[in-house]
Design a protein around this motif. Structure first.
Motif, mmCIF file in Angstrom:
data_model
loop_
_atom_site.group_PDB
_atom_site.id
_atom_site.type_symbol
_atom_site.label_atom_id
_atom_site.label_comp_id
_atom_site.label_asym_id
_atom_site.label_seq_id
_atom_site.Cartn_x
_atom_site.Cartn_y
_atom_site.Cartn_z
ATOM 1 N N UNK A 115 158.325 70.669 86.767
ATOM 2 C CA UNK A 115 159.537 70.838 87.567
ATOM 3 C C UNK A 115 159.256 70.636 89.047
ATOM 4 N N UNK A 116 158.070 71.034 89.513
ATOM 5 C CA UNK A 116 157.696 70.728 90.901
ATOM 6 C C UNK A 116 157.550 69.219 91.080
ATOM 7 N N UNK A 117 156.963 68.542 90.096
ATOM 8 C CA UNK A 117 156.789 67.089 90.188
ATOM 9 C C UNK A 117 158.144 66.400 90.299
ATOM 10 N N UNK A 118 159.094 66.776 89.440
ATOM 11 C CA UNK A 118 160.407 66.109 89.431
ATOM 12 C C UNK A 118 161.411 66.791 90.364
ATOM 13 N N UNK A 119 160.972 67.855 91.029
ATOM 14 C CA UNK A 119 161.795 68.591 92.007
ATOM 15 C C UNK A 119 163.080 69.134 91.386
#
Length: 153
Positions: free
Chosen positions: A66-70
């Motif tokens: 989720x951090x990667x895809x924001x």
């Protein structure tokens, strides 16, 4: 990836060119969490809901993704109410580059609490770095949520 908004130390240096945006993650892309599955059937299914991660380790992986895809909505939904911030501060210069789970403690279907120790590689404005954290998880209304974590290095 914890609640604290600690960022890599900045030193005075010449301005850099803008960091290019990463390639978008699609349902068919390899999952950013590092498991051998496509994003759509791995972490993407948790991000899309209503499925929830069955273990603290899978929640950790899905939160990393989720951090990667924001995906701010997912991060906030999976954050314990008592430690959840009002918003997620995504740094535009941050690019996540890989996750390694080092150790887990409890955090299965038979537990109410668990820990996950991990290393997450990143680049910040083109400079490589690594986040080493032991995260704490708990059950809230039957689902795993991130509580907080301690930086280890």
């Amino acid at each position: 990836m914890s609640r604290r908004k600690a960022r890599p130390a900045r030193t005075s240096r010449p301005a850099r060119a803008a960091v290019p945006a990463p390639a978008p993650v699609t349902a068919e892309s390899p999952c950013p969490c590092g498991l051998a599955a496509a994003y759509g059937v791995c972490c993407g299914r948790f991000h899309a809901g209503p499925a929830t991660a069955p273990t603290a380790a899978l929640l950790m992986r899905s939160r990393y993704s989720a951090f990667v895809v924001r995906d701010e909505g997912y991060l906030l939904r999976t954050w314990a109410p008592e430690t959840r911030p009002g918003e997620v501060d995504f740094d535009p210069g941050m690019r996540w580059a890989g996750l390694e789970i080092e150790e887990t403690g409890d955090g299965t279907a038979f537990h109410q609490h668990g820990t996950v120790t991990f290393r997450a590689r990143f680049s910040h404005d083109g400079e490589p770095g690594e986040l080493h954290e032991r995260s704490r998880f708990a059950r809230h209304d039957g689902a795993w949520v991130y509580v907080d974590g301690d930086f280890l290095d």
